[in-house]
Design a protein around this motif. Structure first.
Motif, PDB file in Angstrom:
ATOM      1  N   THR A   1     -16.167  -9.333  -3.444  1.00  0.00           N
ATOM      2  CA  THR A   1     -16.386  -8.748  -2.125  1.00  0.00           C
ATOM      3  C   THR A   1     -15.123  -8.031  -1.683  1.00  0.00           C
ATOM      4  N   ALA A   2     -15.196  -6.731  -1.549  1.00  0.00           N
ATOM      5  CA  ALA A   2     -14.013  -5.952  -1.193  1.00  0.00           C
ATOM      6  C   ALA A   2     -13.564  -6.259   0.229  1.00  0.00           C
ATOM      7  N   ILE A   3     -12.244  -6.275   0.434  1.00  0.00           N
ATOM      8  CA  ILE A   3     -11.670  -6.480   1.751  1.00  0.00           C
ATOM      9  C   ILE A   3     -10.931  -5.214   2.171  1.00  0.00           C
ATOM     10  N   ASP A   4     -10.676  -5.100   3.457  1.00  0.00           N
ATOM     11  CA  ASP A   4      -9.911  -3.964   3.960  1.00  0.00           C
ATOM     12  C   ASP A   4      -8.421  -4.215   3.738  1.00  0.00           C
ATOM     13  N   ALA A   5      -7.693  -3.152   3.543  1.00  0.00           N
ATOM     14  CA  ALA A   5      -6.233  -3.184   3.425  1.00  0.00           C
ATOM     15  C   ALA A   5      -5.740  -4.199   2.406  1.00  0.00           C
ATOM     16  N   PRO A   6      -6.092  -4.033   1.132  1.00  0.00           N
ATOM     17  CA  PRO A   6      -5.560  -4.948   0.116  1.00  0.00           C
ATOM     18  C   PRO A   6      -4.047  -4.822   0.022  1.00  0.00           C
ATOM     19  N   PRO A   7      -3.366  -5.905  -0.324  1.00  0.00           N
ATOM     20  CA  PRO A   7      -1.894  -5.883  -0.334  1.00  0.00           C
ATOM     21  C   PRO A   7      -1.344  -5.072  -1.494  1.00  0.00           C
ATOM     22  N   LEU A   8      -0.686  -3.959  -1.181  1.00  0.00           N
ATOM     23  CA  LEU A   8      -0.074  -3.121  -2.205  1.00  0.00           C
ATOM     24  C   LEU A   8       1.358  -2.817  -1.821  1.00  0.00           C
ATOM     25  N   ARG A   9       2.211  -2.736  -2.815  1.00  0.00           N
ATOM     26  CA  ARG A   9       3.607  -2.355  -2.624  1.00  0.00           C
ATOM     27  C   ARG A   9       3.770  -0.898  -3.060  1.00  0.00           C
ATOM     28  N   PRO A  10       4.867  -0.236  -2.685  1.00  0.00           N
ATOM     29  CA  PRO A  10       5.028   1.192  -2.974  1.00  0.00           C
ATOM     30  C   PRO A  10       5.453   1.518  -4.389  1.00  0.00           C
ATOM     31  N   GLN A  11       4.838   0.880  -5.406  1.00  0.00           N
ATOM     32  CA  GLN A  11       5.072   1.248  -6.804  1.00  0.00           C
ATOM     33  C   GLN A  11       3.749   1.697  -7.380  1.00  0.00           C
ATOM     34  N   THR A  12       3.720   2.892  -7.990  1.00  0.00           N
ATOM     35  CA  THR A  12       2.442   3.471  -8.383  1.00  0.00           C
ATOM     36  C   THR A  12       2.496   4.104  -9.747  1.00  0.00           C
ATOM     37  N   LEU A  13       1.315   4.372 -10.293  1.00  0.00           N
ATOM     38  CA  LEU A  13       1.181   5.098 -11.549  1.00  0.00           C
ATOM     39  C   LEU A  13       1.256   6.599 -11.314  1.00  0.00           C
ATOM     40  N   ARG A  14       1.514   7.337 -12.375  1.00  0.00           N
ATOM     41  CA  ARG A  14       1.567   8.794 -12.301  1.00  0.00           C
ATOM     42  C   ARG A  14       0.181   9.398 -12.467  1.00  0.00           C
ATOM     43  N   ARG A  15      -0.753   8.984 -11.623  1.00  0.00           N
ATOM     44  CA  ARG A  15      -2.051   9.629 -11.611  1.00  0.00           C
ATOM     45  C   ARG A  15      -2.610   9.551 -10.205  1.00  0.00           C
ATOM     46  N   VAL A  16      -3.524  10.447  -9.902  1.00  0.00           N
ATOM     47  CA  VAL A  16      -4.021  10.568  -8.540  1.00  0.00           C
ATOM     48  C   VAL A  16      -4.723   9.288  -8.115  1.00  0.00           C
ATOM     49  N   GLY A  17      -4.448   8.901  -6.887  1.00  0.00           N
ATOM     50  CA  GLY A  17      -5.076   7.711  -6.328  1.00  0.00           C
ATOM     51  C   GLY A  17      -4.998   7.741  -4.825  1.00  0.00           C
ATOM     52  N   ARG A  18      -4.899   6.540  -4.216  1.00  0.00           N
ATOM     53  CA  ARG A  18      -4.922   6.493  -2.766  1.00  0.00           C
ATOM     54  C   ARG A  18      -3.650   5.915  -2.164  1.00  0.00           C
ATOM     55  N   VAL A  19      -2.676   5.470  -3.010  1.00  0.00           N
ATOM     56  CA  VAL A  19      -1.451   4.892  -2.483  1.00  0.00           C
ATOM     57  C   VAL A  19      -0.475   6.005  -2.134  1.00  0.00           C
ATOM     58  N   THR A  20      -0.048   6.028  -0.880  1.00  0.00           N
ATOM     59  CA  THR A  20       0.860   7.072  -0.423  1.00  0.00           C
ATOM     60  C   THR A  20       2.259   6.807  -0.942  1.00  0.00           C
ATOM     61  N   THR A  21       2.908   7.854  -1.500  1.00  0.00           N
ATOM     62  CA  THR A  21       4.261   7.738  -2.011  1.00  0.00           C
ATOM     63  C   THR A  21       5.185   8.620  -1.189  1.00  0.00           C
ATOM     64  N   SER A  22       6.475   8.543  -1.490  1.00  0.00           N
ATOM     65  CA  SER A  22       7.447   9.389  -0.800  1.00  0.00           C
ATOM     66  C   SER A  22       7.590  10.742  -1.460  1.00  0.00           C
ATOM     67  N   SER A  23       6.881  10.963  -2.553  1.00  0.00           N
ATOM     68  CA  SER A  23       6.975  12.233  -3.266  1.00  0.00           C
ATOM     69  C   SER A  23       6.039  13.251  -2.654  1.00  0.00           C
ATOM     70  N   PRO A  24       6.510  14.507  -2.431  1.00  0.00           N
ATOM     71  CA  PRO A  24       5.608  15.529  -1.904  1.00  0.00           C
ATOM     72  C   PRO A  24       4.571  15.930  -2.929  1.00  0.00           C
ATOM     73  N   GLY A  25       3.395  16.280  -2.445  1.00  0.00           N
ATOM     74  CA  GLY A  25       2.323  16.687  -3.337  1.00  0.00           C
ATOM     75  C   GLY A  25       1.036  16.791  -2.571  1.00  0.00           C
ATOM     76  N   SER A  26      -0.084  16.668  -3.293  1.00  0.00           N
ATOM     77  CA  SER A  26      -1.376  16.737  -2.635  1.00  0.00           C
ATOM     78  C   SER A  26      -1.699  15.399  -2.005  1.00  0.00           C
ATOM     79  N   GLY A  27      -2.201  15.436  -0.786  1.00  0.00           N
ATOM     80  CA  GLY A  27      -2.530  14.206  -0.085  1.00  0.00           C
ATOM     81  C   GLY A  27      -3.003  14.525   1.310  1.00  0.00           C
ATOM     82  N   VAL A  28      -3.004  13.514   2.157  1.00  0.00           N
ATOM     83  CA  VAL A  28      -3.481  13.711   3.527  1.00  0.00           C
ATOM     84  C   VAL A  28      -2.437  13.306   4.554  1.00  0.00           C
ATOM     85  N   GLU A  29      -1.358  12.623   4.131  1.00  0.00           N
ATOM     86  CA  GLU A  29      -0.341  12.183   5.074  1.00  0.00           C
ATOM     87  C   GLU A  29       0.826  13.166   5.088  1.00  0.00           C
ATOM     88  N   PHE A  30       1.266  13.588   6.282  1.00  0.00           N
ATOM     89  CA  PHE A  30       2.342  14.561   6.425  1.00  0.00           C
ATOM     90  C   PHE A  30       3.626  14.027   5.809  1.00  0.00           C
TER      91      PHE A  30
END
Length: 421
Positions: free
Chosen positions: A166-195
């Motif tokens: 059963t999926a929950i809202d806001a699963p606990p994630l830290r700011p370490q990510t893979l080099r492929r498109v997803g939904r975790v916001t990083t500090s690197s500029p690129g395509s996304g929705v957050e300024f």
């Protein structure tokens, strides 16, 4: 044919016969002598008949073979006598240890003629895992009930309970990510929705990224950058050591709370396109490399429910903590972060979280609080556990400390405010 054994039902009758005979000789009383003779006759009657050797067949049916956790399952047992008349037959069904009988009884007794059946029902409450019923045990006594034979009658019956993810809202994630498109916001500029930032326009920048409002206001041509979104690689590590079998006030083990939390987090991450893996931290090793997709989701769900590393009851096994850590460290991908489900009832679990963090794996601890407050020992365990929570947080490890009576999503929402400060 098993050897008959005495039931001790007529224990003392023979002694009474001899005592009465001796007393009658001393007192020269016909009445006492009659009592002694009667006792001798009763003792002879008790030993006159041998215990029957039962020939039984068993049929066991379940109202549901793959129920949800907590669902009631009705068990119907039918015992058929394929042999001679059984004047006193007593049976006990082989209920799996992890299943609680909530209605009826797995025991029955009856006289049973040849070709006749004995049927009884009872209800068990389904719990996580695969539960195989043991053979039914039958006790056949002779008519006086002084002798009995024991036999077992088997038939394959299993109940498999696999909790849903059963999926929950806001699963606990830290700011370490893979080099492929997803939904975790990083500090690197690129395509996304957050300024992310505004920079000077460069030839080739897409027109959709031009800050037209700024151009109209100042005449400067600039490009808006958004934070790049990437996918996370998360390994769910479930503490399955002896401490994980401590139970809360409802009798539910910390291991089951940890597995349920891991499943809820996994569902949310997989729904978002993240890669999720699974490992056991305990005496039995299991490993599922991070992956995604429908088939991987099904494999992970079955591992959480049925894997031998997470038995419903404490297997009474142990493994050196150093070995358990080496196995985990060897298999963890370098770019993965860890979600560790543990009740934090000993120092090893907290030490493991700190070591993983120091090796470069961002760690989030999901810790169900199963310590009691009713006893001195329970209160002491609670104090020690709170100290471990503070210690981890001071070391930079995120900890979700939650009461299992509260939904994990609520505890995550409350803890997220602490992380955002």
């Amino acid at each position: 044919m098993s050897d008959p054994r005495r039931t001790e039902r007529w224990t003392g009758v023979t002694a009474l016969a001899f005592a009465a005979a001796g007393l009658a000789a001393i007192l020269r009383s016909p009445a006492v002598l009659l009592v002694g003779a009667l006792a001798v006759a009763v003792a002879g009657y008790a030993d006159a008949a041998d215990a029957p050797d039962p020939a039984l067949t068993l049929e066991r049916t379940l109202s549901e073979t793959d129920p949800e956790p907590g669902e009631d399952v009705r068990v119907t047992v039918t015992v058929t006598n394929d042999g001679a008349f059984l004047p006193d037959l007593r049976v006990v069904d082989g209920v799996p240890d992890a299943l609680d009988v909530v209605d009826g009884s797995p025991r029955a007794a009856s006289a049973l003629r040849g070709g006749r059946t004995l049927t009884f029902t009872y209800t068990v409450e389904a719990t996580r895992g695969r539960h195989e019923f043991a053979p039914l045990t039958a006790y056949a006594r002779n008519l006086p009930g002084s002798l009995e034979r024991e036999t077992s009658v088997a038939t394959e019956t299993a109940l498999t309970c696999v909790p849903p993810l059963t999926a929950i809202d806001a699963p606990p994630l830290r700011p370490q990510t893979l080099r492929r498109v997803g939904r975790v916001t990083t500090s690197s500029p690129g395509s996304g929705v957050e300024f992310n930032a505004v920079r000077e326009y460069r030839p080739g920048d897409p027109l959709s990224r031009v800050d037209w409002r700024r151009l109209a206001r100042t005449g400067d041509l600039s490009t808006v950058q958004f934070s790049e979104e990437r996918a996370a690689s998360v390994v769910l590590v479930v503490d399955a050591r002896e401490h994980a079998y401590a139970t809360d006030a409802e009798g539910v083990a910390a291991l089951d709370h940890g597995l349920r939390a891991a499943g809820d987090v996994a569902a949310a991450l997989l729904d978002a396109g993240d890669q999720v893996g699974l490992a056991a931290y305990g005496p039995t090793w299991t490993w599922l490399a991070p992956g995604s997709g429908r088939d991987h989701r099904l494999r992970l769900r079955e591992r959480l429910a049925l894997d031998a590393a997470f038995p419903p009851s404490d297997p009474d096994l142990s493994t050196p903590d150093a070995l358990a850590f080496r196995r985990l460290r060897k298999n963890l991908p370098r770019d993965a972060q860890v979600v560790l489900a543990t009740p934090l009832l000993d120092g090893t679990s907290a030490f493991t979280a700190r070591r993983l963090e120091s090796h470069g794996y961002p760690v989030t601890v999901l810790s169900p609080d199963v310590t009691g407050r009713e006893s001195v020992g329970g209160r002491l365990a609670a104090v020690e556990r709170r100290g471990r929570v503070r210690e981890l947080r001071s070391a930079g490890v995120r900890v979700v400390d939650w009461d299992p009576a509260t939904p994990l999503a609520v505890a995550l929402a409350r803890t997220a405010t602490r992380w955002s400060r």
